[in-house]
Design a protein around this motif. Sequence first.
Motif, short mmCIF file in Angstrom:
data_model
loop_
_atom_site.label_atom_id
_atom_site.label_comp_id
_atom_site.label_asym_id
_atom_site.label_seq_id
_atom_site.Cartn_x
_atom_site.Cartn_y
_atom_site.Cartn_z
N TYR A 1 -37.37 70.62 -25.99
CA TYR A 1 -36.15 69.91 -26.42
C TYR A 1 -36.53 68.63 -27.17
O TYR A 1 -37.50 67.96 -26.84
CB TYR A 1 -35.29 69.54 -25.21
CG TYR A 1 -34.77 70.73 -24.43
CD1 TYR A 1 -35.55 71.29 -23.41
CD2 TYR A 1 -33.53 71.28 -24.73
CE1 TYR A 1 -35.08 72.38 -22.70
CE2 TYR A 1 -33.06 72.37 -24.01
CZ TYR A 1 -33.83 72.91 -23.00
OH TYR A 1 -33.38 74.01 -22.30
N VAL B 1 -34.50 65.06 -28.85
CA VAL B 1 -33.24 64.31 -29.00
C VAL B 1 -33.00 64.00 -30.46
O VAL B 1 -33.88 63.45 -31.15
CB VAL B 1 -33.30 62.99 -28.19
CG1 VAL B 1 -32.02 62.18 -28.39
CG2 VAL B 1 -33.53 63.29 -26.72
N GLU C 1 -18.94 63.35 -33.48
CA GLU C 1 -19.72 63.30 -32.24
C GLU C 1 -20.79 64.39 -32.29
O GLU C 1 -20.50 65.55 -32.63
CB GLU C 1 -18.78 63.50 -31.05
CG GLU C 1 -19.48 63.56 -29.70
CD GLU C 1 -18.51 63.96 -28.59
OE1 GLU C 1 -17.90 63.06 -27.98
OE2 GLU C 1 -18.36 65.18 -28.35
N SER D 1 -23.49 66.59 -30.10
CA SER D 1 -23.77 67.03 -28.73
C SER D 1 -25.10 67.77 -28.72
O SER D 1 -25.36 68.63 -29.57
CB SER D 1 -22.66 67.95 -28.23
OG SER D 1 -22.93 68.42 -26.94
N TYR D 2 -25.99 67.46 -27.75
CA TYR D 2 -27.32 68.09 -27.68
C TYR D 2 -27.67 68.33 -26.20
O TYR D 2 -27.07 67.73 -25.29
CB TYR D 2 -28.37 67.23 -28.37
CG TYR D 2 -28.50 65.83 -27.80
CD1 TYR D 2 -29.45 65.55 -26.83
CD2 TYR D 2 -27.66 64.80 -28.25
CE1 TYR D 2 -29.55 64.27 -26.30
CE2 TYR D 2 -27.76 63.54 -27.72
CZ TYR D 2 -28.71 63.25 -26.74
OH TYR D 2 -28.81 62.00 -26.22
N ARG D 3 -28.75 69.22 -25.98
CA ARG D 3 -29.14 69.61 -24.64
C ARG D 3 -30.51 69.02 -24.29
O ARG D 3 -31.36 68.81 -25.16
CB ARG D 3 -29.18 71.13 -24.49
CG ARG D 3 -27.84 71.80 -24.70
CD ARG D 3 -27.91 73.30 -24.36
NE ARG D 3 -28.91 74.02 -25.16
CZ ARG D 3 -28.66 74.50 -26.36
NH1 ARG D 3 -27.47 74.35 -26.92
NH2 ARG D 3 -29.61 75.16 -27.01
N LEU D 4 -30.71 68.82 -22.95
CA LEU D 4 -31.98 68.34 -22.42
C LEU D 4 -32.42 69.26 -21.29
O LEU D 4 -31.60 70.04 -20.78
CB LEU D 4 -31.84 66.90 -21.92
CG LEU D 4 -31.60 65.81 -22.98
CD1 LEU D 4 -31.43 64.45 -22.33
CD2 LEU D 4 -32.74 65.76 -23.99
N ILE E 1 -28.99 69.52 -18.80
CA ILE E 1 -28.24 68.28 -19.06
C ILE E 1 -27.70 68.29 -20.48
O ILE E 1 -28.42 68.60 -21.44
CB ILE E 1 -29.16 67.07 -18.84
CG1 ILE E 1 -29.64 67.02 -17.38
CG2 ILE E 1 -28.44 65.78 -19.19
CD1 ILE E 1 -30.64 65.93 -17.12
N GLN E 2 -26.40 67.94 -20.61
CA GLN E 2 -25.73 67.89 -21.90
C GLN E 2 -25.47 66.42 -22.25
O GLN E 2 -24.88 65.67 -21.49
CB GLN E 2 -24.41 68.67 -21.85
CG GLN E 2 -23.78 68.90 -23.19
CD GLN E 2 -24.41 70.07 -23.94
OE1 GLN E 2 -25.12 70.90 -23.34
NE2 GLN E 2 -24.18 70.14 -25.23
N LYS E 3 -25.89 65.98 -23.43
CA LYS E 3 -25.71 64.60 -23.90
C LYS E 3 -24.94 64.60 -25.21
O LYS E 3 -24.87 65.61 -25.91
CB LYS E 3 -27.06 63.94 -24.10
CG LYS E 3 -27.85 63.69 -22.82
CD LYS E 3 -27.26 62.52 -22.04
CE LYS E 3 -28.13 62.14 -20.85
NZ LYS E 3 -27.63 60.98 -20.14
N MET E 4 -24.36 63.41 -25.55
CA MET E 4 -23.62 63.30 -26.81
C MET E 4 -23.73 61.87 -27.34
O MET E 4 -23.94 60.91 -26.60
CB MET E 4 -22.16 63.70 -26.62
CG MET E 4 -21.41 62.87 -25.61
SD MET E 4 -19.81 63.60 -25.18
CE MET E 4 -20.33 65.10 -24.33
N MET E 5 -23.56 61.74 -28.64
CA MET E 5 -23.58 60.44 -29.32
C MET E 5 -22.45 60.40 -30.35
O MET E 5 -22.18 61.41 -31.00
CB MET E 5 -24.93 60.20 -29.99
CG MET E 5 -26.09 60.02 -29.03
SD MET E 5 -27.65 59.66 -29.88
CE MET E 5 -27.98 61.23 -30.68
#
Length: 533
Positions: free
Chosen positions: A27, A29, A121, A123-126, A130-134
Amino acid sequence: MDNRTFYCQVGAGLLGSSEGMSKLRVYAVPTMPNIQVKSVSASVLATDVSEIAECTSRNGYPAPSIRWYKDRTPLKPVMKRNSKMYMVPQTTETSNKYMTVSSTLYYKLRKQDKDSTFYCEVSYRLPGGIQKMMESKPINISLTYPTENMELTMEPRLVKEDDAVTLKCSGDGSSLGEYSFFRLMDSGEEMGLTSENDILVIERLTRNNTGVYICRAMDMETTNFFEKNINLTVNYLDPVQLTPDRGLNLTRGDTDVKLQCNAFGSQKTSVVWRKDTEKSPLSTTNTLRLPQVGFENAGTYTCEVSVPSVPGLVQSNSISVVVQGAPEMVANSTKISGKEEKHVNLSCTFRGFPKPSITWSAPGNPMMKMFQEDHVVTVVSELVLPLTEEMQKVMCNGTNIQGSKSFLFDVARKVMSPSATGSPTDKDGIGMKGMRRKKSSGGVVIVAIIVCILVLAILGAVLYFLYKKGKISCGRSGKQDITHTDAHDNIVVEAKNEQKVPEETVLLQGVNGEKRPPGDQGEEYADLRSEGK
């Protein structure tokens, strides 16, 4: 690029072989989403959708996803072109297998979108699911839209002379050109006014500024003209006119005197009459009546006219009323003064206008005091006289050009009563005070007489002793008859009822021990009483 499946194989010769596999997930970021505005300005009159902005995020793995928002509300993902809204996504793989994603938003803008904000926005995965967004920064679109309505406002709505007023012209479109202000004259012509684009300010208003004001502007997109007008009313109140218009001289006793107050205004007025510094109103009508004029009516009268519907619109005017009249007595008094109560203070107080002058019938230097209030002068005169047993008639007289007034004092040590021409004084008066003084001094007189007798007795004893010793010789010619009546004329005893001493027992004994005959003593006392002693 290590994101793949790995295999492990084990061989056992003739027995055969076996393998296993393992999937490796890598993964990365992505970068912060970057939003770029495509349409600097857009018009609601456009027939097709407008390209709003492009959102891009780089170097992510696996490929992140992009979503659009409008005013914090997510927009439904639409990839098919239409006349309202859709998105065009794009994904690019770099040489090192990183993923770059982008999305372009197309949107049909409406007038209500003039204040809207757009953002995207990522959205990406870790690892570990875990799902994250900016979020990107928000953007605004410069939107043009035609004018549908125009408004002309005035602040403040209620104005009066000397105020300032502001007229503001505004339309609900974004493409109105310059605003122009005009005043519609009585002749029907329009007079151009200087303004700062959409604002017209008029300073120090007068009643002549009352009229119709017009605001006019043209929409640059539709070339339509818009116009609004407003009525400006400047409220006013003329100076207060009084009748009579100058100071008023009256005479005490005048009847039915009228003071008139008038002021014209743009609206209904209210009137209040006040006198001097008094807060309570005398009248709330235009006419103030004085049925019977007295000194208390002298002073400054103020008429205040206001317009109740317009706060601060007030005018006032004042008139001075002078009341002339002969002096009148305000007060008189008497007071015993001195340690031995040998003087009397007489006081007379007169008021009038012009200033009364006070004179006395008795000689002396009276002390004068003067007070002036409401154009009425009050004069106080105090005279100090010796207090004797004989009756004194003393008159004080207050005089001015309007007349005079007198008061007569009857003053004596024992008795005082005011004459019929004056006002009665304190109930005690000089006479009552004199009687109390006599009663209180009766004991002192008796003690003094006894002391005198003792002194004479001692002196007589000394003379007699010297005579016996031969130190002095007395011939016939040197003898003195101390029993003679004249030797005791200055010694008086006044017996009061409470002493209960008979006249016959009041005997004066000489130095030789001789007593006066009762008959002689009684005749002398009778003479004293007849003289009023």
